[in-house]
Design an enzyme around this catalytic site. Structure first.
Site, PDB file in Angstrom:
ATOM      1  N   CYS A   5       5.066  54.812  30.862  1.00 38.57           N
ATOM      2  CA  CYS A   5       4.928  55.950  29.726  1.00 38.57           C
ATOM      3  C   CYS A   5       5.708  55.493  28.630  1.00 38.57           C
ATOM      4  O   CYS A   5       5.299  54.689  27.590  1.00 38.57           O
ATOM      5  CB  CYS A   5       5.372  57.142  30.302  1.00 38.57           C
ATOM      6  SG  CYS A   5       4.552  58.660  29.235  1.00 38.57           S
TER       7      CYS A   5
ATOM      8  N   HIS B 250       1.259  57.498  34.776  1.00 38.84           N
ATOM      9  CA  HIS B 250       2.408  57.510  35.474  1.00 38.84           C
ATOM     10  C   HIS B 250       1.903  57.001  36.875  1.00 38.84           C
ATOM     11  O   HIS B 250       1.207  57.942  37.919  1.00 38.84           O
ATOM     12  CB  HIS B 250       2.635  58.868  36.086  1.00 38.84           C
ATOM     13  CG  HIS B 250       3.732  59.604  34.484  1.00 38.84           C
ATOM     14  ND1 HIS B 250       5.109  59.038  34.667  1.00 38.84           N
ATOM     15  CD2 HIS B 250       3.370  59.914  33.398  1.00 38.84           C
ATOM     16  CE1 HIS B 250       5.562  59.618  33.372  1.00 38.84           C
ATOM     17  NE2 HIS B 250       4.480  60.156  32.923  1.00 38.84           N
TER      18      HIS B 250
ATOM     19  N   GLU C 293       3.589  56.595  39.703  1.00 39.05           N
ATOM     20  CA  GLU C 293       4.294  57.193  40.782  1.00 39.05           C
ATOM     21  C   GLU C 293       3.702  58.645  40.655  1.00 39.05           C
ATOM     22  O   GLU C 293       3.972  59.270  41.941  1.00 39.05           O
ATOM     23  CB  GLU C 293       5.794  57.280  40.310  1.00 39.05           C
ATOM     24  CG  GLU C 293       6.048  58.303  39.428  1.00 39.05           C
ATOM     25  CD  GLU C 293       5.837  58.109  37.869  1.00 39.05           C
ATOM     26  OE1 GLU C 293       6.016  58.980  36.979  1.00 39.05           O
ATOM     27  OE2 GLU C 293       5.303  56.900  37.771  1.00 39.05           O
TER      28      GLU C 293
END
Length: 354
Positions: A238, A323, A325
């Site tokens: 990001c 993202h 994750e």
């Protein structure tokens, strides 16, 4: 009591205000399209100083728990909802969403037509807004320097694994740390303004975290960032993706209203596959600016063709605008962590970094 959401373009929306409003609250107004994940959104440092509009009509039905915070406190300035559940209906809940917001004195409005607010944002682009007990006609300029507000104060180390990863902190999420620790790594979190303190430290790779605001707020640190990423396998996520791109000569620009939500399709140029990603950002890397750099596009957004990740032509550097994750969102992109740790191991076996 009544409360008002006043947009910079003059539009005003009236709703039911929460109990604790000490003063008018200003922030950039953004919308989040996910049906779930509100706790992660509220505590994600990338939302610092923003007023978040949840587009799904019912928010808070499963409450708030002790596991899903992405940082130690709520980061948003205010919250806009159509309806917020009074009670939590989940075995792990420790609080209702309303109690959670009021305990941390974060103002919120309910009874707002959030779809109409979202249309206003999409039409007029990202801009400032104010939450107030009365209508407001004058709105101050946007705040800056959010990265400096959310970064940590000192170096902190987590885990004790064999692989030592440095996580450069622009406002890191807990889920990124947990993802790295799951690979039996030791992780040292370093505030981006204190990366000089890494001198003399032995580590294997670097991750540049997510964070709020304009990536050019870190411009004075770009030479130091590049010196580190030139030497070690690097993964930018990001904000980290944007900072790396700037460090190698690319440019960034602000999107009309950003990408936020858990349903953004991304295509991998290398494999031709499309996957669904979780995203939260206002700025993107300008695709045309990559032409005179050693970077090339690896991922792009299927909806608007914006750059979603790059790789370095010679060095072990990879990035993702989205993202991997998640939290909240799908786990479609978790494999990028596998690729990153495979990259680290291959460079360790070579004995030198290229």
């Amino acid at each position: 009591m009544k409360g008002y959401l006043c947009l910079q373009d003059g539009q005003t929306f009236e709703g039911e205000a929460s109990a604790h409003w000490k003063q008018p609250i200003q922030g950039e107004i953004v919308f989040f399209t996910g049906m779930t994940g509100y706790q992660e959104v509220l505590t994600d440092p990338s939302y610092k100083d923003q007023i978040v509009v949840f587009t799904y009509p019912l928010i808070g039905n499963y409450g708030v728990n002790e596991q899903d915070d992405e940082s130690g406190e709520i980061q948003v300035s205010g919250v806009i909802m159509f309806h917020c559940a009074d009670k939590a209906s989940h075995y792990a809940a420790t609080s209702s969403l309303k109690d959670y917001l009021e305990k941390q004195e974060v103002p919120f409005l309910t009874g707002i037509d959030t779809r109409q607010v979202t249309k206003a944002i999409r039409k007029g682009g990202s801009h400032q807004a104010v939450l107030s007990s009365q209508q407001v006609n004058t709105i101050s300029p946007a705040k800056t320097g959010q990265m400096q507000k959310v970064q940590g104060q000192q170096l902190e180390t987590y885990g004790s694994g064999k692989m030592h990863i440095v996580l450069i902190d622009f406002g890191w999420k807990k889920s990124i740390l947990n993802a790295l620790l799951s690979y039996d790594a030791k992780v040292t979190v370093v505030p981006f303004t204190k990366i000089k303190e890494l001198e003399g430290t032995d580590y294997d790779a670097v991750v540049l975290s997510n964070g709020p605001g304009n990536p050019k707020d870190a411009e004075s640190y770009l030479p130091q960032m590049k010196a580190i990423t030139d030497r070690y396998p690097t993964f930018g996520i990001c904000m980290g993706h944007q900072v790396i791109s700037l460090a190698y000569g690319a440019e960034t620009e602000k999107l009309p209203f950003g990408h936020r939500g858990a349903n953004h399709p991304v295509k991998d140029i290398k494999t031709g596959k499309v996957f669904i990603s979780s995203q939260n950002h206002n700025y993107v890397v300008k695709a045309s600016s990559l032409a005179d750099t050693p970077l090339s596009t690896r991922f792009y957004n299927v909806n608007d063709d914006t750059v979603e990740g790059i790789v370095h032509d010679q060095k072990p550097i990879m990035t993702a605008q989205f993202h991997p994750e998640a939290h909240p969102g799908p786990s479609d992109a978790e494999w990028l962590f596998d690729d990153f740790f495979t990259l680290i191991q291959s460079k360790k076996e070579e004995g030198v970094y290229v």
